[in-house]
Scaffold this motif. Structure first.
Motif: not given
Length: 561
Positions: A41, A135-136, A140-141, A144-145, A165, A373, A376-377, A380
């Motif tokens: 990650s 997923y968030i 993984n993100t 973003y998180y 998002l 996944e 989203l990666r 990100d």
């Protein structure tokens, strides 16, 4: 209201942290469908073992980007992530029709980015857009998180789940977009100070019409014809808060939330009636031009730039929409922003659009996507320290942009976070995406762009400085808060597809009644003393209560999160 505001304001701290960090790395890998292995990650490429995967993506094109498929930034992102993107696109005029046709036909792409699809329909109701809650996370993100972990509730739909998002484009001067520009040369010629109250403004308009009998004291356009270009919304702040256009249904229903958390409309408030009476007094004076209710932005621009410069003041988010600083520098320099006026009871409010900076629906994954996944990666990266710089200006550090330029300052006077070396261009190019895709531009980032501290704000290159300084001086001090206003803005409310179907027509009718009646009351075509009650009755008959109840239900769902 307080809990939502607390969540909203917390994003500023999260964003500043993101600007000063690199993506976190964890010692783990995961396997998704088709035996594709992802790297640790926060590391790149995303796909391990030198393999690539392909994702199909729908987005909106812009005239100044030649070809997304062959764009330099697209190539950079593919090389960095190991993910190849095949684009399906629509223009600003037809993207919505194209996307809806695609979703309804069943032949739709893996991901949808940079547009605002109907999530209530295609996510909550039909399940075409998948839920992203699981997923968030920080693993993984990570980017973003880190940025939005305190604001995830703003992306939750009516069922409490996340299907898209968030993005942010926190333009400081846009948050105070309702500006009025007044000709200071004319004020000096007339021996007048800048007006501070509604009475002083009335007196200045009266004196101007004596000074320039064929002049226009207050310019403006029809609703929606410009960017905050109607005089009504600015003047309303002297009586009560002028709400934003509904983020939920995109109509001017004048809805706001009061201190008790109740959704109301300012359009039936007795203070709104007093505001209309004041506008009517200006109209009787001759200060309000009849064309203000019907004309386009271009028509007002033509009037403002006439040889005899007949307009004392006009509303607009930026003066540059009406006067070219290079072509007409003398006239450009004559105008300055006018603070909201103090009304008869002391009210003096500017509309601070606190929720305009964050929007949802900017990235969705459909049930066609075999590797959510990985998708989203991939996205990100846009939320990373340099993601927006790369997408906006190009991915070549030192050529397109530079981090932490020594000795440079930002718009806010603080040390600059970055310097743009390849500026935005309206000309067609194929080096970067500019405004395509997702904007991730928090306040600290936007204000952190290097500028010349000695720049002339009235020079063509000084516009951002002019708008920042004007917002800071003339509008921020009058921001609505609990001590000066019983009303506040409403965020985007997540209503169901059924609720949308039930109230969309009602909302349009409510907007029509409010707009047409306000013109009638201001011009005197309607007698406000004898027709105010019938106006409110017509709103009741249109279904106003149903609209407010629907908003209330959605607001309560959001506040319980």
């Amino acid at each position: 209201m307080k809990s939502l505001l607390k969540k909203f304001t917390a994003v500023t701290l999260s964003i500043v942290m993101v600007l000063g960090m690199t993506a976190c790395k964890e010692k783990s890998s995961s396997t998704v469908s088709q035996e594709i292995t992802l790297t640790d990650s926060g590391t790149y490429p995303i796909v391990a073992d030198g393999k690539n995967i392909t994702l199909t993506c729908f987005t909106m094109t812009m005239p100044n980007v030649e070809d997304l498929q062959t764009n330099d930034f697209t190539k950079f992102l593919e090389e960095k992530t190991g993910i190849h993107i095949e684009f399906e696109t629509g223009t600003r005029d037809d993207w919505e029709d194209k996307l809806n046709m695609s979703l309804q036909s069943g032949d739709y792409p893996d991901i949808i980015m940079g547009v605002s699809p109907n999530i209530a329909k295609y996510g909550v109701k039909e399940g075409i857009f998948i839920k992203l809650d699981n997923y968030i996370n920080e693993k993984n993100t990570p980017n973003y998180y880190s940025m939005f972990k305190d604001n995830l509730d703003l992306s939750r739909e009516s069922d409490g789940s996340i299907y898209s998002l968030l993005s942010t484009n926190d333009c400081y001067h846009c948050s105070y977009g309702r500006k009025m520009w007044i000709n200071t040369k004319y004020l000096a010629d007339m021996g007048c100070e800048i007006p501070q109250t509604t009475q002083e403004f009335y007196d200045v308009c009266k004196k101007f019409l004596e000074y320039k009998p064929n002049g226009i004291a207050i310019g403006g356009t029809a609703p929606g014809a410009g960017w905050y270009s109607t005089f009504q919304e600015w003047l309303m702040g002297s009586f009560l808060l002028s709400p934003s256009k509904s983020y939920t249904l995109n109509v001017n229903d004048m809805t706001a939330v009061n201190k008790e958390g109740k959704i109301v409309t300012a359009a039936t408030d007795d203070r709104y009636k007093k505001y209309l009476e004041y506008c009517n007094s200006l109209y009787k004076l001759g200060a309000i031009y009849d064309g203000d209710f019907t004309q386009t932005q271009e028509q007002l621009k033509t009037i403002v730039n006439q040889e005899d410069a007949p307009v004392l003041c006009f509303p607009e988010g930026t003066i540059s929409d009406y006067i070219d600083s290079a072509a007409n520098p003398d006239l450009y320099k004559q105008y300055a922003t006018l603070s909201p006026l103090e009304g008869p009871d002391g009210t003096r409010l500017t509309s601070y659009f606190k929720y305009s900076a964050i929007s949802s629906g900017n990235f969705c994954i459909t049930d066609k996507c075999k590797n959510p996944e990985a998708a989203l990666r991939w996205v990100d990266f846009f939320y990373s320290k340099t993601g927006d710089l790369c997408s906006q200006y190009g991915a070549d550090e030192g050529v397109d942009w530079k981090l932490n330029p020594e000795g440079k300052v930002g718009l806010n006077g603080e040390p600059a976070l970055y310097e743009v070396l390849n500026p935005y261009s309206a000309e067609t190019q194929n080096h970067d995406w500019q405004d395509i895709g997702i904007r991730v531009a928090p306040a600290a980032y936007r204000l952190g762009q290097a500028v010349d501290p000695n720049i002339d704000p009235y020079a063509p290159e000084g516009l951002e400085k002019l708008l920042y300084d004007s917002s800071k001086k003339d509008y921020e001090p009058y921001t609505q808060n609990e001590s000066n206003s019983d009303l506040d803005m409403i965020p985007e409310l997540k209503i169901t597809d059924e609720e949308s179907t039930n109230v969309s027509t009602i909302a349009v009718e409510v907007e029509k009644i409010i707009t047409e009646s306000s013109v009638g009351f201001i011009t005197g075509a309607k007698d406000i003393n004898t027709e105010w009650d019938s106006y409110k009755n017509s709103l009741d008959k249109s279904g106003l209560k149903t609209l407010l109840d629907t908003y209330q239900a959605a607001y309560d769902r959001m506040m319980k999160k």
